[in-house]
Design a protein around this motif. Sequence first.
Motif, PDB file in Angstrom:
ATOM      1  N   LEU A  96       0.761  -1.216   0.155  1.00  0.00           N
ATOM      2  CA  LEU A  96      -0.163  -0.051   0.088  1.00  0.00           C
ATOM      3  C   LEU A  96       0.767   1.343  -0.024  1.00  0.00           C
ATOM      4  O   LEU A  96       0.536   2.202  -0.666  1.00  0.00           O
ATOM      5  N   ASP A  97       2.064   1.173   0.750  1.00  0.00           N
ATOM      6  CA  ASP A  97       2.754   2.339   0.963  1.00  0.00           C
ATOM      7  C   ASP A  97       3.238   2.535  -0.537  1.00  0.00           C
ATOM      8  O   ASP A  97       3.698   3.761  -1.101  1.00  0.00           O
ATOM      9  N   ASP A  98       3.777   1.537  -1.194  1.00  0.00           N
ATOM     10  CA  ASP A  98       4.498   1.772  -2.524  1.00  0.00           C
ATOM     11  C   ASP A  98       3.550   2.315  -3.718  1.00  0.00           C
ATOM     12  O   ASP A  98       3.897   2.887  -4.268  1.00  0.00           O
ATOM     13  N   LEU A  99       2.181   1.585  -3.463  1.00  0.00           N
ATOM     14  CA  LEU A  99       1.228   2.373  -4.323  1.00  0.00           C
ATOM     15  C   LEU A  99       1.031   3.741  -4.234  1.00  0.00           C
ATOM     16  O   LEU A  99       0.878   4.323  -4.890  1.00  0.00           O
ATOM     17  N   ARG A 100       0.988   4.216  -2.986  1.00  0.00           N
ATOM     18  CA  ARG A 100       0.615   5.587  -2.670  1.00  0.00           C
ATOM     19  C   ARG A 100       1.783   6.496  -3.213  1.00  0.00           C
ATOM     20  O   ARG A 100       1.518   7.510  -3.896  1.00  0.00           O
ATOM     21  N   ALA A 101       2.954   5.946  -2.964  1.00  0.00           N
ATOM     22  CA  ALA A 101       4.199   6.723  -3.589  1.00  0.00           C
ATOM     23  C   ALA A 101       4.338   6.795  -5.024  1.00  0.00           C
ATOM     24  O   ALA A 101       4.637   7.722  -5.499  1.00  0.00           O
ATOM     25  N   LYS A 124      -0.102   0.369 -16.084  1.00  0.00           N
ATOM     26  CA  LYS A 124       1.134   0.903 -15.857  1.00  0.00           C
ATOM     27  C   LYS A 124       1.724   0.746 -14.262  1.00  0.00           C
ATOM     28  O   LYS A 124       2.511   0.485 -14.164  1.00  0.00           O
ATOM     29  N   ILE A 125       0.759   0.988 -13.423  1.00  0.00           N
ATOM     30  CA  ILE A 125       0.955   0.970 -12.197  1.00  0.00           C
ATOM     31  C   ILE A 125       1.170  -0.583 -11.642  1.00  0.00           C
ATOM     32  O   ILE A 125       2.213  -0.876 -10.960  1.00  0.00           O
ATOM     33  N   THR A 126       0.491  -1.478 -12.244  1.00  0.00           N
ATOM     34  CA  THR A 126       0.681  -2.960 -11.934  1.00  0.00           C
ATOM     35  C   THR A 126       2.048  -3.422 -12.378  1.00  0.00           C
ATOM     36  O   THR A 126       2.844  -3.912 -11.772  1.00  0.00           O
ATOM     37  N   ALA A 127       2.533  -2.602 -13.708  1.00  0.00           N
ATOM     38  CA  ALA A 127       3.711  -3.282 -13.866  1.00  0.00           C
ATOM     39  C   ALA A 127       5.172  -2.519 -13.215  1.00  0.00           C
ATOM     40  O   ALA A 127       6.016  -3.375 -12.751  1.00  0.00           O
ATOM     41  N   ASP A 133       9.165  -6.089  -6.888  1.00  0.00           N
ATOM     42  CA  ASP A 133       9.061  -7.376  -6.146  1.00  0.00           C
ATOM     43  C   ASP A 133       7.745  -7.383  -5.631  1.00  0.00           C
ATOM     44  O   ASP A 133       7.797  -8.213  -4.543  1.00  0.00           O
ATOM     45  N   HIS A 134       6.631  -7.036  -5.992  1.00  0.00           N
ATOM     46  CA  HIS A 134       5.273  -7.182  -5.626  1.00  0.00           C
ATOM     47  C   HIS A 134       4.669  -8.134  -6.605  1.00  0.00           C
ATOM     48  O   HIS A 134       3.712  -8.417  -6.930  1.00  0.00           O
TER      49      HIS A 134
END
Length: 417
Positions: A96-101, A124-127, A133-134
Motif C-alpha cells: 500500500l505504501d509503495d502504491l501511494r508513493a 502501468k501501475i501494476t507493471a 518485487d510485488h
Amino acid sequence: MSMGQMVQDIEAFAHKEFSLLGPFFNEKVTRVWAGAMALQLCYAGIATVVRITGLARKTVRAGMDDVQDPAVRQSDRVRRPGGGRKSVVAGDPTLLDDLRALVAPATRGDPERTLRWTSKSVAKITAELQAQDHTVTVSERTVSKLLKAEGYSLQSLRKVHEGTTDHPDRDLQFKFIADQSARFQEAGDPAISVDTKKKELIGNFQLQNKGQQWQPKGQPETVNVYDFPSDAEGKAVPYGVYDVTANEGFVNVGMSHDTAEFSVASIRQWWETMGQARYPATTRLYITSDSGGSDSAGGHLYKAELQAWASASGLEIHVSHYPPGTSKWDPIEHRLFSPISLNWRGEPLRSFDIVVNFIANTTTKTGLRVRAVLDTREYATGRKVDKATLAALNIERNDFHGNWNYIIKPQLTEESA
C-alpha cells in the motif's frame, strides 16, 4: 462383526454420504461434518476423513474442536475467526505504501471535491509494482480495488486546460517537486505547501458558501437577499501552510491585504508555533507554492522577506513554484483548503471568529489537524524592493528552471564570514 469390518463400513458410508451431500454443505457444515466423522472413526480417523474428502488435516482438526465447542453450535458464523484467504495488503505489508508513493506525483484533484484521480493507467501501475518485487501479490484487479479504496476513481480521457497553453516543462517540474519533497521527508526535514485561500466576505452572506446543512425542518439559516461587498464587515484572507509529512495545517487569517510580507509572516508564524517544535534539529525547509499571487515566482518582495527570515532563523529555504496555471495541483488545495470548504459549506461567515473556529475544527478521515489564528496586523500594499537589497540576496538558483527552483541561504555577516 469385527472392529475392522465396522470401520470399513463406516468409511464406505461416509464416502457415499459426502459424495452426495458435500456439494450442498457450506464451509461450516463441511468442517463440522468432517470433525464429527473423524471422532466416530477414532483410530486413524483424521487420516481416513482426509482421504475421503480431500480436506486439509488442519481443517478436520478444526472441525473436531468445533463439534465439541458449545459456542460454535449457537453461532451463525460460517467461517472461523481468522479463517479465509488473507488480504493482499496483510500478506504484503509494503504494497500500500509503495502504491501511494507511485501514484502521488501523478495525482490530480479538484480543490473543491474529495475525489482524486491519477493520470497513470492500472496496467502501468501494476507493471511498476511488479518491478518492485510485488510480483506474487499484484494483479491489475488488485490494483483497481486498492485505488478505489484509497479514494481514486477511473475517469474518461480528456484534455485538461490550464490557461491558454501548457508549459512544455510542466510535467518535468511536477516530477522535480515530487523528488525534492520525497528527499526532504526521507531526511526528516520539513516540506510544506503554501498558498492563499479564496478571500471570504464577513457578513450575513450566502454567496461564498453555497451548500446544505442539516437544520430543523422549516427553520433554515436566514441570510441577506443580496451579497453586496459594501455590506461586509471586512474580508478574511486565509493564508495556509500544509505540512505534507505530518498531515497538519496552519492557517493565518488576515484582516488586511494579501501581500508578500503577509505570506512570509504566515510561514514564519507556522514555524514558530508548530514547525520548530516538530523539526527541532533541521537546518532547512522546502516550500512549494504557485507561480502567481503574493508568493509568486517573480516576486522581489517575496524573496526579500524570505531572505530576512532565513538570516534571522539560520534556515536554508528551498523554494519550488508550480508552473503557471497549475496551482490547483498543489497539495494544499485538495488536502487542506478542500476540507475547509466542505466543513463550512452552507454556513454564513458572520465574523472573523467564526472563520477561525471553522478552520481550526476541520478534520478528515486521514487524520488532518488544523490550527488557525487571527492576524490583526496591517500589511501595506505597493512596497518596492530597492536594487541594493536585491543585489544582496544570498540566492542559489537551480540549473533546472532557476526561476522556479531556488535556495535562499542566510546572509553572511562579518562575524560569520
